[in-house]
Write a protein that holds these residues in place. Structure first.
Motif, PDB file in Angstrom:
ATOM      1  N   VAL A  67     -74.268  92.214  36.443  1.00 24.16           N
ATOM      2  CA  VAL A  67     -73.646  91.904  37.330  1.00 24.16           C
ATOM      3  C   VAL A  67     -74.195  92.086  38.708  1.00 24.16           C
ATOM      4  O   VAL A  67     -74.629  92.694  39.167  1.00 24.16           O
ATOM      5  CB  VAL A  67     -71.751  92.428  37.722  1.00 24.16           C
ATOM      6  CG1 VAL A  67     -71.836  91.574  38.847  1.00 24.16           C
ATOM      7  CG2 VAL A  67     -71.169  92.225  36.471  1.00 24.16           C
ATOM      8  N   MET A  68     -74.905  90.620  39.864  1.00 25.69           N
ATOM      9  CA  MET A  68     -75.581  90.945  40.574  1.00 25.69           C
ATOM     10  C   MET A  68     -74.261  90.292  41.964  1.00 25.69           C
ATOM     11  O   MET A  68     -74.138  89.433  41.486  1.00 25.69           O
ATOM     12  CB  MET A  68     -77.016  90.276  41.038  1.00 25.69           C
ATOM     13  CG  MET A  68     -77.116  90.629  39.837  1.00 25.69           C
ATOM     14  SD  MET A  68     -78.506  91.869  39.745  1.00 25.69           S
ATOM     15  CE  MET A  68     -79.523  92.548  38.519  1.00 25.69           C
ATOM     16  N   ASP A  73     -76.762  81.724  49.523  1.00 25.81           N
ATOM     17  CA  ASP A  73     -78.337  80.793  48.774  1.00 25.81           C
ATOM     18  C   ASP A  73     -78.719  81.371  47.826  1.00 25.81           C
ATOM     19  O   ASP A  73     -78.966  80.506  46.570  1.00 25.81           O
ATOM     20  CB  ASP A  73     -79.186  81.061  50.410  1.00 25.81           C
ATOM     21  CG  ASP A  73     -78.626  79.761  51.053  1.00 25.81           C
ATOM     22  OD1 ASP A  73     -77.902  79.124  51.152  1.00 25.81           O
ATOM     23  OD2 ASP A  73     -79.192  80.616  52.409  1.00 25.81           O
ATOM     24  N   ASP A  74     -78.358  82.277  46.912  1.00 23.73           N
ATOM     25  CA  ASP A  74     -78.953  82.722  46.395  1.00 23.73           C
ATOM     26  C   ASP A  74     -77.592  82.257  45.017  1.00 23.73           C
ATOM     27  O   ASP A  74     -78.858  82.494  43.140  1.00 23.73           O
ATOM     28  CB  ASP A  74     -78.972  84.454  45.562  1.00 23.73           C
ATOM     29  CG  ASP A  74     -80.497  84.676  47.152  1.00 23.73           C
ATOM     30  OD1 ASP A  74     -81.073  83.858  47.015  1.00 23.73           O
ATOM     31  OD2 ASP A  74     -80.592  85.950  46.824  1.00 23.73           O
ATOM     32  N   PHE A  75     -76.475  82.400  45.101  1.00 30.19           N
ATOM     33  CA  PHE A  75     -76.032  82.220  43.946  1.00 30.19           C
ATOM     34  C   PHE A  75     -76.280  80.454  43.976  1.00 30.19           C
ATOM     35  O   PHE A  75     -75.892  80.231  42.715  1.00 30.19           O
ATOM     36  CB  PHE A  75     -74.790  82.399  44.881  1.00 30.19           C
ATOM     37  CG  PHE A  75     -72.955  82.032  44.204  1.00 30.19           C
ATOM     38  CD1 PHE A  75     -72.503  82.576  43.443  1.00 30.19           C
ATOM     39  CD2 PHE A  75     -72.843  80.400  44.100  1.00 30.19           C
ATOM     40  CE1 PHE A  75     -71.668  82.853  42.293  1.00 30.19           C
ATOM     41  CE2 PHE A  75     -71.147  80.236  43.417  1.00 30.19           C
ATOM     42  CZ  PHE A  75     -70.961  81.174  42.330  1.00 30.19           C
ATOM     43  N   PHE A 102     -67.405  86.344  48.026  1.00 25.04           N
ATOM     44  CA  PHE A 102     -68.316  87.269  47.737  1.00 25.04           C
ATOM     45  C   PHE A 102     -68.958  85.981  45.768  1.00 25.04           C
ATOM     46  O   PHE A 102     -68.068  85.853  45.562  1.00 25.04           O
ATOM     47  CB  PHE A 102     -67.060  88.450  47.035  1.00 25.04           C
ATOM     48  CG  PHE A 102     -67.024  89.514  47.970  1.00 25.04           C
ATOM     49  CD1 PHE A 102     -67.326  91.025  48.265  1.00 25.04           C
ATOM     50  CD2 PHE A 102     -65.267  88.944  48.686  1.00 25.04           C
ATOM     51  CE1 PHE A 102     -67.421  91.502  48.391  1.00 25.04           C
ATOM     52  CE2 PHE A 102     -65.882  90.537  49.429  1.00 25.04           C
ATOM     53  CZ  PHE A 102     -65.848  91.349  49.432  1.00 25.04           C
ATOM     54  N   TYR A 103     -69.709  86.493  46.117  1.00 25.16           N
ATOM     55  CA  TYR A 103     -70.983  85.554  44.863  1.00 25.16           C
ATOM     56  C   TYR A 103     -70.867  86.986  43.943  1.00 25.16           C
ATOM     57  O   TYR A 103     -72.469  87.979  44.793  1.00 25.16           O
ATOM     58  CB  TYR A 103     -71.848  84.891  45.480  1.00 25.16           C
ATOM     59  CG  TYR A 103     -71.235  83.834  46.675  1.00 25.16           C
ATOM     60  CD1 TYR A 103     -70.444  82.881  46.705  1.00 25.16           C
ATOM     61  CD2 TYR A 103     -71.262  84.534  48.349  1.00 25.16           C
ATOM     62  CE1 TYR A 103     -70.378  81.858  47.369  1.00 25.16           C
ATOM     63  CE2 TYR A 103     -70.968  83.484  49.343  1.00 25.16           C
ATOM     64  CZ  TYR A 103     -70.432  82.360  48.689  1.00 25.16           C
ATOM     65  OH  TYR A 103     -69.848  81.741  49.721  1.00 25.16           O
ATOM     66  N   PHE A 104     -70.799  86.624  42.865  1.00 20.75           N
ATOM     67  CA  PHE A 104     -71.401  87.202  41.925  1.00 20.75           C
ATOM     68  C   PHE A 104     -72.121  86.142  40.524  1.00 20.75           C
ATOM     69  O   PHE A 104     -71.912  85.447  40.052  1.00 20.75           O
ATOM     70  CB  PHE A 104     -69.955  88.055  40.986  1.00 20.75           C
ATOM     71  CG  PHE A 104     -70.121  89.109  42.217  1.00 20.75           C
ATOM     72  CD1 PHE A 104     -70.097  90.182  42.469  1.00 20.75           C
ATOM     73  CD2 PHE A 104     -68.698  88.819  42.137  1.00 20.75           C
ATOM     74  CE1 PHE A 104     -69.709  91.194  43.320  1.00 20.75           C
ATOM     75  CE2 PHE A 104     -67.724  89.920  44.037  1.00 20.75           C
ATOM     76  CZ  PHE A 104     -68.500  91.245  43.736  1.00 20.75           C
ATOM     77  N   VAL A 118     -69.802  83.517  39.729  1.00 20.47           N
ATOM     78  CA  VAL A 118     -68.166  83.462  40.060  1.00 20.47           C
ATOM     79  C   VAL A 118     -68.630  83.411  41.706  1.00 20.47           C
ATOM     80  O   VAL A 118     -69.107  84.551  42.106  1.00 20.47           O
ATOM     81  CB  VAL A 118     -67.049  84.447  39.361  1.00 20.47           C
ATOM     82  CG1 VAL A 118     -67.444  86.069  39.948  1.00 20.47           C
ATOM     83  CG2 VAL A 118     -65.924  84.378  39.916  1.00 20.47           C
ATOM     84  N   ASP A 119     -67.474  82.806  41.685  1.00 12.94           N
ATOM     85  CA  ASP A 119     -67.677  82.673  43.781  1.00 12.94           C
ATOM     86  C   ASP A 119     -66.220  83.237  44.166  1.00 12.94           C
ATOM     87  O   ASP A 119     -65.464  82.453  43.823  1.00 12.94           O
ATOM     88  CB  ASP A 119     -67.495  81.133  44.471  1.00 12.94           C
ATOM     89  CG  ASP A 119     -67.356  81.188  45.797  1.00 12.94           C
ATOM     90  OD1 ASP A 119     -67.334  81.982  46.449  1.00 12.94           O
ATOM     91  OD2 ASP A 119     -67.752  79.931  46.279  1.00 12.94           O
TER      92      ASP A 119
END
Length: 187
Positions: A67-68, A73-75, A102-104, A118-119
């Motif tokens: 999980v990151m 932008d990276d999402f 939160f972006y993962f 997931v956002d």
């Protein structure tokens, strides 16, 4: 009389723990965090209400996934190489301590592109605020702590500092509860 005081102390403890711990959202529900199957994590997130104090539970096989937490932008580009925080235990709990996005994503090549991202939109909590305690070394923490993001705020970056394991919140709650019980037994 002593029994009444103990009962009152117990009820206060339950109320305190209930207020201090938010809801736990298991990402993907029974499907968990995976690239297999047809789970739509964006759809999953759209059916949930996330509030400050809630936590996300990512459960997955750490041999195949991670999980990151990433920037917007990276999402969008499925880039996990400059993650704000990374988790690799297979059972990671992330506390949502601020409102906002939160972006993962999964940083394993091809997994994000297959939909393993997931956002999460976090709303302000309607619960009364609780005094903030400094985090301890209890529980797990991300492999790359979010403190690296202090100087560069962005859409998701401002929430990076809010990532502290819910185990820490639970530990602090138990410390406070112990104080309530100690106070009740004093009388």
């Amino acid at each position: 009389m002593a029994c009444t005081k103990r009962t009152l102390a117990f009820l206060l403890m339950l109320a305190f723990v209930g207020v201090s711990l938010g809801a736990v959202h298991k990402v993907g529900d029974s499907t968990d965090w995976t690239s297999l199957g047809n789970i739509d994590y964006l759809k999953w997130a759209s059916t949930k209400n996330f509030h400050v104090g809630d936590s996300l539970l990512f459960q997955y096989n750490p041999q195949f996934h991670n999980v990151m937490q990433v920037t917007h932008d990276d999402f969008q580009s499925c880039n996990g190489t400059s993650a704000i925080a990374s988790y690799t235990s297979g059972s990671d709990s992330v506390t949502l301590k601020r409102p906002g996005h939160f972006y993962f994503l999964c940083g394993v090549p091809g997994h994000c592109q297959a939909g393993q991202k997931v956002d999460v939109l976090v709303k302000s909590s309607s619960k009364a605020p609780i005094a903030s305690l400094s985090p301890s070394t209890l529980g797990s923490s991300p492999a790359n702590p979010p403190s690296e993001m202090l100087g560069a705020p962005g859409p998701a970056q401002s929430s990076a500092l809010s990532l502290i394991s819910s185990k820490n919140s639970l530990a602090w709650s138990l410390v406070a509860v112990g104080g309530v019980f100690g106070f009740a037994f004093y009388f």
